[in-house]
Design an enzyme around this catalytic site. Structure first.
Site, PDB file in Angstrom:
ATOM      1  N   CYS A 198      -5.280   6.155  -3.565  1.00  0.00           N
ATOM      2  CA  CYS A 198      -4.581   4.862  -3.531  1.00  0.00           C
ATOM      3  C   CYS A 198      -3.177   5.089  -4.083  1.00  0.00           C
ATOM      4  O   CYS A 198      -3.021   5.437  -5.254  1.00  0.00           O
ATOM      5  CB  CYS A 198      -5.330   3.819  -4.356  1.00  0.00           C
ATOM      6  N   CYS A 251       0.868  -1.182   0.000  1.00  0.00           N
ATOM      7  CA  CYS A 251       0.000   0.000   0.000  1.00  0.00           C
ATOM      8  C   CYS A 251       0.905   1.232   0.000  1.00  0.00           C
ATOM      9  O   CYS A 251       1.653   1.455   0.953  1.00  0.00           O
ATOM     10  CB  CYS A 251      -0.897  -0.005   1.236  1.00  0.00           C
TER      11      CYS A 251
END
Length: 260
Positions: A198, A74
């Site tokens: 994101c 991530c």
């Protein structure tokens, strides 16, 4: 027992972080992770991150999606844990840490976190202005028009669960170049909804956009704020020196009661 936690956000992508260098949290309790991330019955977050000791590195990043499952890299979570380690005094302005996709270098300077992402060795052109590539997590990227009105949830969910990406599925990003800025919106697997930002998706979209003429470094707009992605194209499908650059902020801290 009561466990201290910290809430951070990186351009609206929010995470619960725990300093687990003394192993106060059982990393196998995925059910507790999912409960903590629940926005009605827990603290609420897109993801959950443990900061662990790791020999040979400043720390290890262990990342979970909001559904409680350990997941792939991530990018915004990586920026947040770097800021977290910096705020705790674990690191100085530069660091080297281990994540699920391998080692990462990062710097904290001028209120921003510069996160060195993994190299990209393949960009699959799917036609119809769509691409697939892995920037630490798998990402489908498609150029669209009128992105503000585009049905991100419906189209993203359909692609995420499509036969082409089974069994693991993929994150889905839609992008539109607006003047000199790339606007990116993402349906994120594990969250199973659109997120405000994101990091690995923004990185994937920036690389895809560069293949369509976008200037590097790419300035990226997300629902949660602005990021920048810089990189070097080392071959037709080879990208190195990839940096995801943007802010990471502590929102609040507290304690949560957990039963192991």
């Amino acid at each position: 027992m009561n466990i201290p936690f910290y809430k951070y956000q990186g351009t609206g992508n929010d995470f619960v972080l725990i300093d687990n260098r003394t192993n106060i949290f059982d990393r196998e309790r995925r059910d507790i992770v999912a409960q903590i991330c629940h926005r009605r019955f827990g603290i609420g977050a897109d993801g959950f991150i443990l900061l662990q000791n790791k020999e040979g590195y400043d720390f290890e990043m262990v990342y979970y999606n909001a559904d409680g499952n350990e997941s792939t890299m991530c990018g915004n979570g990586g920026r947040c844990i770097v800021q977290f380690a910096y705020d705790l005094g674990v690191i100085g302005a530069e660091t080297r840490f281990l994540a699920v996709d391998g080692p990462h270098d990062a710097q904290v300077k001028n209120g921003l976190v510069y996160l060195h992402m993994i190299d990209v060795h393949a960009v699959n052109d799917l036609g119809s202005q769509a691409f697939f590539l892995n920037t630490g997590s798998p990402h489908y990227v498609k150029q669209v028009k009128q992105i503000e009105q585009y049905p991100i949830f419906e189209q993203g969910k359909s692609i995420r669960y499509s036969e082409a990406f089974k069994p693991g599925g993929t994150n889905v990003n839609f992008m539109e170049m607006q003047n000199e800025t790339l606007f990116v919106r993402t349906y994120e697997r594990g969250v199973e909804d659109e997120t405000y930002s994101c990091g690995t998706g923004v990185t994937a979209a920036a690389i895809a956009a560069s293949r369509m003429g976008a200037r590097v470094p790419v300035t990226v707009k997300t629902l949660g704020g602005d990021l920048q992605v810089s990189f070097t194209q080392a071959g037709e499908n080879q990208y190195t020196d990839i940096y995801l650059i943007g802010p990471a902020k502590r929102v609040f801290e507290g304690q949560i009661e957990v039963s192991f």
